[in-house]
Scaffold this motif. Structure first.
Motif, PDB file in Angstrom:
ATOM      1  N   UNK A   1       0.825  -1.209   0.000  1.00  0.00           N
ATOM      2  CA  UNK A   1       0.000   0.000   0.000  1.00  0.00           C
ATOM      3  C   UNK A   1       0.860   1.260   0.000  1.00  0.00           C
ATOM      4  N   UNK A   2       1.902   1.273   0.810  1.00  0.00           N
ATOM      5  CA  UNK A   2       2.761   2.459   0.854  1.00  0.00           C
ATOM      6  C   UNK A   2       3.560   2.615  -0.438  1.00  0.00           C
ATOM      7  N   UNK A   3       4.030   1.517  -1.002  1.00  0.00           N
ATOM      8  CA  UNK A   3       4.750   1.592  -2.274  1.00  0.00           C
ATOM      9  C   UNK A   3       3.846   2.164  -3.350  1.00  0.00           C
ATOM     10  N   UNK A   4       2.609   1.733  -3.356  1.00  0.00           N
ATOM     11  CA  UNK A   4       1.641   2.216  -4.338  1.00  0.00           C
ATOM     12  C   UNK A   4       1.334   3.702  -4.125  1.00  0.00           C
ATOM     13  N   UNK A   5       1.211   4.112  -2.866  1.00  0.00           N
ATOM     14  CA  UNK A   5       0.778   5.470  -2.534  1.00  0.00           C
ATOM     15  C   UNK A   5       1.887   6.511  -2.552  1.00  0.00           C
ATOM     16  N   UNK A   6       3.086   6.145  -2.134  1.00  0.00           N
ATOM     17  CA  UNK A   6       4.180   7.105  -2.026  1.00  0.00           C
ATOM     18  C   UNK A   6       4.817   7.281  -3.403  1.00  0.00           C
ATOM     19  N   UNK A   7       5.037   8.514  -3.843  1.00  0.00           N
ATOM     20  CA  UNK A   7       5.497   8.744  -5.223  1.00  0.00           C
ATOM     21  C   UNK A   7       6.856   8.142  -5.580  1.00  0.00           C
ATOM     22  N   UNK A   8       7.813   8.139  -4.660  1.00  0.00           N
ATOM     23  CA  UNK A   8       9.148   7.622  -4.963  1.00  0.00           C
ATOM     24  C   UNK A   8       9.488   6.369  -4.178  1.00  0.00           C
ATOM     25  N   UNK A   9       8.479   5.585  -3.844  1.00  0.00           N
ATOM     26  CA  UNK A   9       8.711   4.340  -3.101  1.00  0.00           C
ATOM     27  C   UNK A   9       8.942   3.195  -4.073  1.00  0.00           C
ATOM     28  N   UNK A  10       9.752   2.240  -3.624  1.00  0.00           N
ATOM     29  CA  UNK A  10      10.038   1.036  -4.398  1.00  0.00           C
ATOM     30  C   UNK A  10      10.003  -0.148  -3.444  1.00  0.00           C
ATOM     31  N   UNK A  11       9.585  -1.295  -3.937  1.00  0.00           N
ATOM     32  CA  UNK A  11       9.408  -2.499  -3.107  1.00  0.00           C
ATOM     33  C   UNK A  11      10.238  -3.641  -3.673  1.00  0.00           C
ATOM     34  N   UNK A  12      11.028  -4.277  -2.812  1.00  0.00           N
ATOM     35  CA  UNK A  12      11.781  -5.475  -3.206  1.00  0.00           C
ATOM     36  C   UNK A  12      11.483  -6.563  -2.186  1.00  0.00           C
ATOM     37  N   UNK A  13      11.143  -7.729  -2.673  1.00  0.00           N
ATOM     38  CA  UNK A  13      10.940  -8.879  -1.803  1.00  0.00           C
ATOM     39  C   UNK A  13      11.905  -9.982  -2.210  1.00  0.00           C
ATOM     40  N   UNK A  14      12.524 -10.600  -1.198  1.00  0.00           N
ATOM     41  CA  UNK A  14      13.450 -11.713  -1.447  1.00  0.00           C
ATOM     42  C   UNK A  14      12.967 -12.901  -0.631  1.00  0.00           C
ATOM     43  N   UNK A  15      12.623 -13.967  -1.325  1.00  0.00           N
ATOM     44  CA  UNK A  15      12.132 -15.179  -0.682  1.00  0.00           C
ATOM     45  C   UNK A  15      12.150 -16.293  -1.725  1.00  0.00           C
ATOM     46  N   UNK A  16      12.723 -17.454  -1.390  1.00  0.00           N
ATOM     47  CA  UNK A  16      12.806 -18.516  -2.405  1.00  0.00           C
ATOM     48  C   UNK A  16      11.443 -19.057  -2.841  1.00  0.00           C
ATOM     49  N   UNK A  17      10.415 -18.923  -2.000  1.00  0.00           N
ATOM     50  CA  UNK A  17       9.090 -19.457  -2.360  1.00  0.00           C
ATOM     51  C   UNK A  17       8.034 -18.376  -2.538  1.00  0.00           C
ATOM     52  N   UNK A  18       8.040 -17.368  -1.677  1.00  0.00           N
ATOM     53  CA  UNK A  18       6.910 -16.441  -1.602  1.00  0.00           C
ATOM     54  C   UNK A  18       7.216 -15.029  -2.090  1.00  0.00           C
ATOM     55  N   UNK A  19       8.158 -14.864  -2.984  1.00  0.00           N
ATOM     56  CA  UNK A  19       8.459 -13.538  -3.527  1.00  0.00           C
ATOM     57  C   UNK A  19       7.440 -13.213  -4.618  1.00  0.00           C
ATOM     58  N   UNK A  20       6.575 -12.246  -4.337  1.00  0.00           N
ATOM     59  CA  UNK A  20       5.510 -11.869  -5.268  1.00  0.00           C
ATOM     60  C   UNK A  20       5.363 -10.352  -5.261  1.00  0.00           C
ATOM     61  N   UNK A  21       5.194  -9.785  -6.437  1.00  0.00           N
ATOM     62  CA  UNK A  21       4.892  -8.368  -6.569  1.00  0.00           C
ATOM     63  C   UNK A  21       3.524  -8.266  -7.238  1.00  0.00           C
ATOM     64  N   UNK A  22       2.582  -7.559  -6.612  1.00  0.00           N
ATOM     65  CA  UNK A  22       1.263  -7.410  -7.236  1.00  0.00           C
ATOM     66  C   UNK A  22       1.350  -6.685  -8.577  1.00  0.00           C
ATOM     67  N   UNK A  23       0.406  -6.968  -9.466  1.00  0.00           N
ATOM     68  CA  UNK A  23       0.372  -6.329 -10.784  1.00  0.00           C
ATOM     69  C   UNK A  23       0.425  -4.814 -10.678  1.00  0.00           C
ATOM     70  N   UNK A  24      -0.271  -4.256  -9.687  1.00  0.00           N
ATOM     71  CA  UNK A  24      -0.326  -2.802  -9.523  1.00  0.00           C
ATOM     72  C   UNK A  24       1.043  -2.191  -9.232  1.00  0.00           C
ATOM     73  N   UNK A  25       1.986  -3.006  -8.790  1.00  0.00           N
ATOM     74  CA  UNK A  25       3.330  -2.520  -8.446  1.00  0.00           C
ATOM     75  C   UNK A  25       4.401  -2.977  -9.420  1.00  0.00           C
ATOM     76  N   UNK A  26       4.021  -3.515 -10.557  1.00  0.00           N
ATOM     77  CA  UNK A  26       5.008  -4.100 -11.462  1.00  0.00           C
ATOM     78  C   UNK A  26       6.068  -3.089 -11.910  1.00  0.00           C
TER      79      UNK A  26
END
Length: 134
Positions: free
Chosen positions: A80-105
């Protein structure tokens, strides 16, 4: 041992007690019950103030090893914050559960690898693009 549990109820004498205060232990921690102490509320207030005061700056939400069991505590707020904040970026690291929602691609990266390997590679400079070297 399991036959003592009847009709999905646990007999009172089988509920573990806290060694400090003697109170009943919380049987399930996937709730906000365990997050209601004054220390937690104070830290949460400081965390939220920091985010609000810096929402227009570059922010990286780095999620290390977070699974899908309790997304409401880390994943969803980060999304939610990545989507809302203008210069935010999201990185997830996980061998099984690393997922980025379409809205944050355009504002996110999922790395499906072992965290230790990813961090070691970062320390060793692996994965640098030619334009990054020099």
């Amino acid at each position: 041992m399991y036959r003592q549990i009847e009709r999905t109820a646990i007999p009172t004498e089988l509920i573990p007690q806290c060694p400090s205060c003697g109170g009943d232990m919380e049987p399930w921690v996937r709730s906000y019950v365990f997050l209601e102490g004054s220390s937690y509320r104070n830290e949460l207030r400081k965390y939220n103030e920091y985010l609000i005061n810096n929402k227009d700056k570059k922010i990286l939400f780095l999620e290390l090893g977070v699974g899908t069991m309790t997304p409401m505590f880390i994943k969803e707020p980060f999304w939610n914050m990545t989507y809302s904040f203008p210069d935010a970026y999201y990185i997830t690291i996980n061998p099984k559960d690393a997922v980025v929602p379409q809205e944050l691609r355009e504002k996110g990266l999922a790395i499906k690898e072992d965290i230790g390997r990813v961090l070691q590679d970062a320390l060793n400079g692996k994965g640098k693009r030619d334009s990054d070297i020099g």
